[in-house]
Scaffold this motif. Structure first.
Motif, PDB file in Angstrom:
ATOM      1  N   ALA A   1      30.654  48.477  49.914  1.00  0.00           N
ATOM      2  CA  ALA A   1      29.437  47.691  49.721  1.00  0.00           C
ATOM      3  C   ALA A   1      29.741  46.432  48.931  1.00  0.00           C
ATOM      4  CB  ALA A   1      28.394  48.534  48.998  1.00  0.00           C
ATOM      5  N   ALA A   2      28.977  45.370  49.230  1.00  0.00           N
ATOM      6  CA  ALA A   2      29.141  44.113  48.499  1.00  0.00           C
ATOM      7  C   ALA A   2      28.920  44.343  47.020  1.00  0.00           C
ATOM      8  CB  ALA A   2      28.151  43.081  49.028  1.00  0.00           C
ATOM      9  N   GLY A   3      29.850  43.846  46.199  1.00  0.00           N
ATOM     10  CA  GLY A   3      29.719  43.969  44.761  1.00  0.00           C
ATOM     11  C   GLY A   3      30.216  45.276  44.192  1.00  0.00           C
ATOM     12  N   SER A   4      30.652  46.199  45.031  1.00  0.00           N
ATOM     13  CA  SER A   4      31.094  47.504  44.560  1.00  0.00           C
ATOM     14  C   SER A   4      32.520  47.433  44.011  1.00  0.00           C
ATOM     15  CB  SER A   4      31.050  48.521  45.698  1.00  0.00           C
ATOM     16  OG  SER A   4      32.036  48.204  46.675  1.00  0.00           O
ATOM     17  N   GLY A   5      32.930  48.518  43.338  1.00  0.00           N
ATOM     18  CA  GLY A   5      34.298  48.580  42.855  1.00  0.00           C
ATOM     19  C   GLY A   5      35.300  48.491  43.982  1.00  0.00           C
ATOM     20  N   GLN A   6      34.988  49.121  45.129  1.00  0.00           N
ATOM     21  CA  GLN A   6      35.898  49.074  46.266  1.00  0.00           C
ATOM     22  C   GLN A   6      36.032  47.653  46.816  1.00  0.00           C
ATOM     23  OE1 GLN A   6      34.159  52.172  48.792  1.00  0.00           O
ATOM     24  NE2 GLN A   6      35.982  53.407  48.456  1.00  0.00           N
ATOM     25  N   MET A   7      34.943  46.893  46.789  1.00  0.00           N
ATOM     26  CA  MET A   7      35.031  45.514  47.255  1.00  0.00           C
ATOM     27  C   MET A   7      36.005  44.719  46.393  1.00  0.00           C
ATOM     28  SD  MET A   7      32.355  42.359  47.320  1.00  0.00           S
ATOM     29  CE  MET A   7      33.187  41.664  45.872  1.00  0.00           C
ATOM     30  N   PHE A   8      35.925  44.904  45.071  1.00  0.00           N
ATOM     31  CA  PHE A   8      36.802  44.166  44.174  1.00  0.00           C
ATOM     32  C   PHE A   8      38.238  44.670  44.234  1.00  0.00           C
ATOM     33  CE2 PHE A   8      32.815  42.642  42.436  1.00  0.00           C
ATOM     34  CZ  PHE A   8      33.129  41.343  42.092  1.00  0.00           C
ATOM     35  N   ASP A   9      38.446  45.913  44.694  1.00  0.00           N
ATOM     36  CA  ASP A   9      39.806  46.392  44.904  1.00  0.00           C
ATOM     37  C   ASP A   9      40.565  45.465  45.855  1.00  0.00           C
ATOM     38  OD1 ASP A   9      39.719  48.649  43.293  1.00  0.00           O
ATOM     39  OD2 ASP A   9      38.985  49.954  44.899  1.00  0.00           O
ATOM     40  N   GLY A  10      39.845  44.903  46.823  1.00  0.00           N
ATOM     41  CA  GLY A  10      40.483  44.080  47.839  1.00  0.00           C
ATOM     42  C   GLY A  10      40.943  42.722  47.373  1.00  0.00           C
ATOM     43  N   ILE A  11      40.423  42.228  46.241  1.00  0.00           N
ATOM     44  CA  ILE A  11      40.812  40.898  45.765  1.00  0.00           C
ATOM     45  C   ILE A  11      41.472  40.953  44.383  1.00  0.00           C
ATOM     46  CG2 ILE A  11      39.087  39.654  47.108  1.00  0.00           C
ATOM     47  CD1 ILE A  11      37.314  39.558  44.631  1.00  0.00           C
ATOM     48  N   ALA A  12      41.794  42.173  43.934  1.00  0.00           N
ATOM     49  CA  ALA A  12      42.309  42.348  42.572  1.00  0.00           C
ATOM     50  C   ALA A  12      43.592  41.560  42.315  1.00  0.00           C
ATOM     51  CB  ALA A  12      42.536  43.839  42.291  1.00  0.00           C
ATOM     52  N   ALA A  13      44.506  41.565  43.277  1.00  0.00           N
ATOM     53  CA  ALA A  13      45.822  40.952  43.066  1.00  0.00           C
ATOM     54  C   ALA A  13      45.734  39.460  42.785  1.00  0.00           C
ATOM     55  CB  ALA A  13      46.720  41.211  44.273  1.00  0.00           C
ATOM     56  N   ARG A  14      44.732  38.782  43.354  1.00  0.00           N
ATOM     57  CA  ARG A  14      44.635  37.330  43.172  1.00  0.00           C
ATOM     58  C   ARG A  14      43.387  36.912  42.398  1.00  0.00           C
ATOM     59  NH1 ARG A  14      46.735  34.628  48.870  1.00  0.00           N
ATOM     60  NH2 ARG A  14      48.753  35.685  48.916  1.00  0.00           N
ATOM     61  N   TYR A  15      42.718  37.866  41.817  1.00  0.00           N
ATOM     62  CA  TYR A  15      41.450  37.586  41.146  1.00  0.00           C
ATOM     63  C   TYR A  15      41.616  36.570  40.018  1.00  0.00           C
ATOM     64  CZ  TYR A  15      37.027  38.436  38.733  1.00  0.00           C
ATOM     65  OH  TYR A  15      35.808  38.282  38.137  1.00  0.00           O
ATOM     66  N   ASP A  16      42.615  36.735  39.177  1.00  0.00           N
ATOM     67  CA  ASP A  16      42.808  35.823  38.041  1.00  0.00           C
ATOM     68  C   ASP A  16      43.110  34.401  38.516  1.00  0.00           C
ATOM     69  OD1 ASP A  16      42.356  37.857  36.265  1.00  0.00           O
ATOM     70  OD2 ASP A  16      44.465  38.228  35.828  1.00  0.00           O
ATOM     71  N   LEU A  17      43.992  34.266  39.478  1.00  0.00           N
ATOM     72  CA  LEU A  17      44.339  32.935  39.999  1.00  0.00           C
ATOM     73  C   LEU A  17      43.117  32.260  40.611  1.00  0.00           C
ATOM     74  CD1 LEU A  17      46.309  30.707  40.852  1.00  0.00           C
ATOM     75  CD2 LEU A  17      46.799  32.064  42.919  1.00  0.00           C
ATOM     76  N   LEU A  18      42.362  33.000  41.385  1.00  0.00           N
ATOM     77  CA  LEU A  18      41.171  32.438  42.013  1.00  0.00           C
ATOM     78  C   LEU A  18      40.158  31.985  40.974  1.00  0.00           C
ATOM     79  CD1 LEU A  18      40.810  35.042  44.888  1.00  0.00           C
ATOM     80  CD2 LEU A  18      41.327  32.624  45.187  1.00  0.00           C
ATOM     81  N   ASN A  19      39.969  32.785  39.937  1.00  0.00           N
ATOM     82  CA  ASN A  19      39.032  32.409  38.878  1.00  0.00           C
ATOM     83  C   ASN A  19      39.448  31.110  38.199  1.00  0.00           C
ATOM     84  OD1 ASN A  19      37.115  34.352  39.149  1.00  0.00           O
ATOM     85  ND2 ASN A  19      37.747  35.572  37.397  1.00  0.00           N
ATOM     86  N   ARG A  20      40.744  30.980  37.895  1.00  0.00           N
ATOM     87  CA  ARG A  20      41.222  29.774  37.221  1.00  0.00           C
ATOM     88  C   ARG A  20      40.983  28.547  38.098  1.00  0.00           C
ATOM     89  NH1 ARG A  20      42.685  33.662  34.241  1.00  0.00           N
ATOM     90  NH2 ARG A  20      40.440  33.769  34.166  1.00  0.00           N
ATOM     91  N   ILE A  21      41.291  28.670  39.385  1.00  0.00           N
ATOM     92  CA  ILE A  21      41.164  27.523  40.292  1.00  0.00           C
ATOM     93  C   ILE A  21      39.702  27.169  40.529  1.00  0.00           C
ATOM     94  CG2 ILE A  21      41.575  26.721  42.650  1.00  0.00           C
ATOM     95  CD1 ILE A  21      44.180  28.314  42.612  1.00  0.00           C
ATOM     96  N   ILE A  22      38.901  28.168  40.830  1.00  0.00           N
ATOM     97  CA  ILE A  22      37.496  27.931  41.166  1.00  0.00           C
ATOM     98  C   ILE A  22      36.720  27.372  39.976  1.00  0.00           C
ATOM     99  CG2 ILE A  22      35.331  29.107  41.733  1.00  0.00           C
ATOM    100  CD1 ILE A  22      36.988  30.895  43.627  1.00  0.00           C
ATOM    101  N   SER A  23      37.023  27.855  38.774  1.00  0.00           N
ATOM    102  CA  SER A  23      36.286  27.408  37.580  1.00  0.00           C
ATOM    103  C   SER A  23      36.972  26.235  36.884  1.00  0.00           C
ATOM    104  CB  SER A  23      36.149  28.563  36.584  1.00  0.00           C
ATOM    105  OG  SER A  23      37.391  28.854  35.979  1.00  0.00           O
ATOM    106  N   LEU A  24      38.107  25.773  37.436  1.00  0.00           N
ATOM    107  CA  LEU A  24      38.896  24.693  36.814  1.00  0.00           C
ATOM    108  C   LEU A  24      39.337  25.070  35.401  1.00  0.00           C
ATOM    109  CD1 LEU A  24      36.723  21.659  38.008  1.00  0.00           C
ATOM    110  CD2 LEU A  24      38.720  22.688  39.127  1.00  0.00           C
ATOM    111  N   GLY A  25      39.515  26.370  35.174  1.00  0.00           N
ATOM    112  CA  GLY A  25      39.969  26.862  33.879  1.00  0.00           C
ATOM    113  C   GLY A  25      38.890  26.967  32.825  1.00  0.00           C
ATOM    114  N   ILE A  26      37.672  26.592  33.163  1.00  0.00           N
ATOM    115  CA  ILE A  26      36.590  26.603  32.173  1.00  0.00           C
ATOM    116  C   ILE A  26      36.183  28.019  31.799  1.00  0.00           C
ATOM    117  CG2 ILE A  26      34.192  25.883  31.749  1.00  0.00           C
ATOM    118  CD1 ILE A  26      34.667  23.528  33.600  1.00  0.00           C
ATOM    119  N   ASP A  27      36.440  28.991  32.683  1.00  0.00           N
ATOM    120  CA  ASP A  27      36.038  30.367  32.382  1.00  0.00           C
ATOM    121  C   ASP A  27      36.703  30.898  31.121  1.00  0.00           C
ATOM    122  OD1 ASP A  27      38.429  30.272  34.093  1.00  0.00           O
ATOM    123  OD2 ASP A  27      38.362  32.454  34.023  1.00  0.00           O
ATOM    124  N   GLN A  28      37.898  30.415  30.807  1.00  0.00           N
ATOM    125  CA  GLN A  28      38.563  30.853  29.581  1.00  0.00           C
ATOM    126  C   GLN A  28      37.816  30.357  28.339  1.00  0.00           C
ATOM    127  OE1 GLN A  28      40.322  33.238  30.450  1.00  0.00           O
ATOM    128  NE2 GLN A  28      42.484  32.714  30.325  1.00  0.00           N
TER     129      GLN A  28
END
Length: 244
Positions: free
Chosen positions: A14-41
């Motif tokens: 299901a959208a938003g479920s733990g299983q959904m996030f399992d699929g993007i776990a490996a690149r989650y940090d990189l994607l967050n940095r790029i998408i937020s331009l590092g502001i999330d930190q």
């Protein structure tokens, strides 16, 4: 603690479920940095500061994901312990590796769990933080009531969440970023459609005043509501309202 073993992504997750996030776990940090331009930190640092950590605090980090916020809490206050809870086993596995690399395993514990049914006694934690997770909880009110239940009366709760800016000079640019850039970059780098869900969930999240009102109705006294970066994110700070 032993490393959490990754699991295969269920295509029916299901959208938003733990299983959904399992699929993007490996690149989650990189994607967050790029998408937020590092502001999330920077946003996470403000969240930790809002907790007003004290010596000996027991901190619960909900939707801990890859443990970025849990690690920052532990690094900011060397004499507190952190428990990170998340429904995604693969995200926790990435977080556990980061914790061990930073030699923080003695102070940060990760466990699989649901914010709607916390396995902790009433008044058992002194601080709760949650970054970019409350919008993925099916029953937000239930999760907020759980936060109020497990946090002691003099504790603090800091919730950081993304939002779609509705007002202001740069709101149009920000909305374009959320609607177009986020899913495009996410899909390009991850080869996944999960980031389309992220855009939709951000757009669907209630206005800050409405969410603050929900917090109040769930046993929390809201201390502050702070928009960040033209309203792209909002930091909510509260304390539990306990009966005398």
């Amino acid at each position: 603690m032993s490393e959490t073993q990754p699991v295969k992504q269920d295509s029916s997750a299901a959208a938003g479920s733990g299983q959904m996030f399992d699929g993007i776990a490996a690149r989650y940090d990189l994607l967050n940095r790029i998408i937020s331009l590092g502001i999330d930190q920077r946003w996470r640092k403000k969240t930790v500061a809002a907790l007003e950590l004290a010596s000996g605090d027991r901190v619960l980090d909900l939707a801990t994901g890859t443990a970025d916020l849990a690690i920052l809490v532990a690094q900011t206050a060397p004499d507190v312990d952190v428990i990170g809870v998340d429904p995604s086993r693969n995200m926790l596995a990435v977080g556990q590796r980061k914790i061990e690399q930073k030699q923080l395993a003695s102070r940060i514990t990760l466990q699989e769990g649901d914010a709607q049914a916390l396995p902790f006694a009433a008044d058992s934690v002194s601080r709760i933080c949650m970054a970019f997770g409350i919008r993925n909880v099916p029953d937000r009110a239930l999760a907020l009531r759980e936060m109020a239940r497990v946090t002691r009366k003099d504790g603090r709760i800091a919730i950081l969440e993304l939002a779609e800016p509705r007002e202001g000079l740069l709101s149009g640019i920000a909305r374009f970023h959320v609607h177009s850039v986020v899913p495009w970059v996410g899909g390009l780098l991850s080869g996944s459609k999960e980031y389309r869900y992220l855009q939709q969930s951000i757009a669907a999240f209630p206005a800050a005043s409405d969410f603050a009102a929900l917090m109040e109705s769930c046993g929390l006294s809201v201390l502050s509501v702070e928009p960040l970066t033209f309203g792209v994110a909002t930091l909510y700070v509260a304390t539990p309202r306990k009966e005398k």
